[in-house]
Design a protein around this motif. Structure first.
Motif, short mmCIF file in Angstrom:
data_model
loop_
_atom_site.label_atom_id
_atom_site.label_comp_id
_atom_site.label_asym_id
_atom_site.label_seq_id
_atom_site.Cartn_x
_atom_site.Cartn_y
_atom_site.Cartn_z
N MET A 1 -10.64 -5.31 37.76
CA MET A 1 -10.43 -5.98 36.47
C MET A 1 -10.81 -7.45 36.58
O MET A 1 -10.48 -8.09 37.58
N THR A 2 -11.47 -7.97 35.56
CA THR A 2 -11.89 -9.38 35.58
C THR A 2 -11.33 -10.13 34.38
O THR A 2 -11.01 -9.54 33.35
N GLY A 3 -11.19 -11.44 34.54
CA GLY A 3 -10.79 -12.33 33.47
C GLY A 3 -11.65 -13.57 33.51
O GLY A 3 -12.48 -13.74 34.42
N ARG A 4 -11.44 -14.45 32.55
CA ARG A 4 -12.18 -15.71 32.51
C ARG A 4 -11.21 -16.87 32.69
O ARG A 4 -10.29 -17.05 31.89
N MET A 5 -11.43 -17.61 33.76
CA MET A 5 -10.55 -18.72 34.12
C MET A 5 -11.26 -20.04 33.89
O MET A 5 -12.40 -20.23 34.31
N HIS A 6 -10.57 -20.95 33.21
CA HIS A 6 -11.13 -22.28 33.00
C HIS A 6 -11.00 -23.12 34.27
O HIS A 6 -11.96 -23.75 34.73
N SER A 7 -9.79 -23.14 34.86
CA SER A 7 -9.57 -23.95 36.06
C SER A 7 -8.26 -23.53 36.72
O SER A 7 -7.47 -22.77 36.15
N GLY B 1 -16.36 -19.23 27.61
CA GLY B 1 -16.47 -20.28 28.61
C GLY B 1 -15.80 -19.90 29.91
O GLY B 1 -15.41 -18.75 30.15
N GLY B 2 -15.66 -20.88 30.78
CA GLY B 2 -14.97 -20.65 32.03
C GLY B 2 -15.77 -19.86 33.04
O GLY B 2 -16.98 -19.66 32.89
N THR B 3 -15.07 -19.35 34.05
CA THR B 3 -15.67 -18.61 35.15
C THR B 3 -15.05 -17.22 35.24
O THR B 3 -13.82 -17.09 35.19
N GLU B 4 -15.87 -16.23 35.37
CA GLU B 4 -15.35 -14.87 35.52
C GLU B 4 -14.79 -14.70 36.93
O GLU B 4 -15.41 -15.11 37.91
N ILE B 5 -13.63 -14.07 37.03
CA ILE B 5 -12.99 -13.86 38.32
C ILE B 5 -12.22 -12.54 38.29
O ILE B 5 -11.69 -12.14 37.25
N THR B 6 -12.18 -11.85 39.41
CA THR B 6 -11.45 -10.59 39.47
C THR B 6 -9.98 -10.86 39.75
O THR B 6 -9.61 -11.90 40.31
N ALA B 7 -9.15 -9.90 39.39
CA ALA B 7 -7.73 -10.01 39.67
C ALA B 7 -7.48 -10.07 41.17
O ALA B 7 -6.59 -10.78 41.64
N GLU B 8 -8.27 -9.33 41.92
CA GLU B 8 -8.11 -9.33 43.38
C GLU B 8 -8.38 -10.70 43.96
O GLU B 8 -7.61 -11.20 44.80
N GLU C 1 -4.75 -7.87 29.04
CA GLU C 1 -4.82 -6.92 30.14
C GLU C 1 -4.90 -7.64 31.48
O GLU C 1 -4.20 -7.28 32.45
N PHE C 2 -5.76 -8.65 31.56
CA PHE C 2 -5.91 -9.41 32.79
C PHE C 2 -4.62 -10.14 33.13
O PHE C 2 -4.17 -10.16 34.29
N LEU C 3 -4.00 -10.75 32.12
CA LEU C 3 -2.75 -11.48 32.32
C LEU C 3 -1.66 -10.56 32.85
O LEU C 3 -0.96 -10.88 33.82
N ALA C 4 -1.50 -9.40 32.22
CA ALA C 4 -0.48 -8.45 32.66
C ALA C 4 -0.71 -8.00 34.09
O ALA C 4 0.23 -7.86 34.88
N GLU C 5 -1.96 -7.76 34.44
CA GLU C 5 -2.29 -7.34 35.81
C GLU C 5 -1.95 -8.43 36.81
O GLU C 5 -1.39 -8.16 37.89
N MET C 6 -2.28 -9.68 36.49
CA MET C 6 -1.99 -10.77 37.41
C MET C 6 -0.49 -10.99 37.56
O MET C 6 0.01 -11.19 38.69
N LEU C 7 0.25 -10.94 36.48
CA LEU C 7 1.69 -11.11 36.55
C LEU C 7 2.32 -10.01 37.40
O LEU C 7 3.22 -10.27 38.22
N GLY D 1 -10.03 -19.37 26.42
CA GLY D 1 -9.92 -18.76 25.10
C GLY D 1 -8.65 -19.14 24.37
O GLY D 1 -7.56 -19.08 24.93
N CYS D 2 -8.79 -19.57 23.10
CA CYS D 2 -7.64 -19.86 22.26
C CYS D 2 -8.05 -19.71 20.80
O CYS D 2 -9.07 -20.27 20.38
N PRO D 3 -7.24 -19.01 19.97
CA PRO D 3 -7.58 -18.84 18.56
C PRO D 3 -7.16 -20.03 17.71
O PRO D 3 -7.59 -20.14 16.56
N LEU D 4 -6.31 -20.90 18.24
CA LEU D 4 -5.83 -22.04 17.48
C LEU D 4 -6.77 -23.23 17.62
O LEU D 4 -7.50 -23.34 18.60
N ARG D 5 -6.70 -24.11 16.64
CA ARG D 5 -7.46 -25.36 16.68
C ARG D 5 -6.50 -26.51 16.39
O ARG D 5 -6.59 -27.19 15.37
N CYS D 6 -5.57 -26.71 17.30
CA CYS D 6 -4.54 -27.72 17.12
C CYS D 6 -5.19 -29.10 17.00
O CYS D 6 -6.10 -29.43 17.76
#
Length: 239
Positions: A1-7, A45-52, A83-89, A27-32
């Motif tokens: 599984m992969t996600g996109r990490m900013h930093s 944006g960001g960098t693709e990274i696997t959960a592993e 999905e990525f967040l749940a896997e990492m947690l 990723g964010c849907p808000l424009r505060c």
């Protein structure tokens, strides 16, 4: 599984208890209007990274977590990659790491798997009023309300954060309404008022975007602390 990490920040001291590694997801849907990380908003944006791979990198910091620290997922809005967040947690909890979720609650629903492996929620309350919320973020307040309901069902403790902007969210009337709203939230252990700053303005210019709060001064830190003591000491005195 992969996600996109900013930093990734390896020694965070203000993103939950203890010393923490902080993963900023893309990723964010808000424009505060006061967003200081507009570069995290685009989902591409960001960098693709696997959960592993991310798990391996985070476990290297385990020695720093000995005194109550752990890993915090922030953004952007981490709920945009459920999905990525749940896997990492899940992976981190299985390794005995304290997990924290820094979120505005602007997700897509279906939070059960995420909150099942979350030890603490840092809930960024943008505004308690639907019209004020929409004007400040461009979003729908029903999203964070649905998230709060899920947190209550999961019985996860919560620290509340709120950015105080001069002329927007610093009045006594607003503080009174905010306090009343926080009283309705589940398991609130702490309330932090965060003074608005202008450190992200340069990023808007770099992205070719205008900054809607141009000319608004930074929030005075001493006044922000005084407001926190005046309105929210009933939560914070127990710390």
């Amino acid at each position: 599984m992969t996600g996109r990490m900013h930093s990734l920040e390896s020694m965070g001291l203000v993103d939950g208890p203890g010393v923490r590694a902080v993963v900023f997801l893309q990723g964010c849907p808000l424009r505060c209007r006061y967003c200081h990380n507009p570069d995290t908003q685009a989902v591409t944006g960001g960098t693709e990274i696997t959960a592993e791979e991310l798990t391996r990198r985070l476990l290297r910091f385990r020695p720093y977590f000995a005194d109550g620290g752990g890993v915090t997922f922030s953004g952007g809005e981490p709920l945009m990659q459920p999905e990525f967040l749940a896997e990492m947690l899940r992976r981190l909890q299985e390794n005995g790491i304290h997990t924290c979720l820094d979120t505005a609650g602007a997700g897509r629903g279906d939070y059960e798997a995420i909150l099942a492996h979350t030890d603490l929620v840092l809930f960024d309350v943008k505004h308690e009023d639907p019209d004020g919320y929409q004007a400040l973020t461009g979003g729908d307040i029903r999203q964070p309300r649905a998230f709060v309901d899920a947190v209550g069902r999961a019985d996860v403790p919560m620290w509340v954060r709120h950015v105080v902007v001069p002329g927007l969210t610093d009045s006594d009337a607003h503080m009174a309404a905010l306090r009343d709203y926080i009283k309705t939230l589940p398991r609130v252990e702490r309330v932090d008022l965060l003074p608005y700053h202008t450190l992200g303005i340069g990023k808007y210019a770099a992205l070719g975007r205008s900054y809607s709060l141009s000319g608004v001064p930074e929030m005075d830190k001493a006044r922000c602390a005084a407001l926190e003591q005046q309105w929210f000491s009933s939560w914070n005195r127990r710390l």
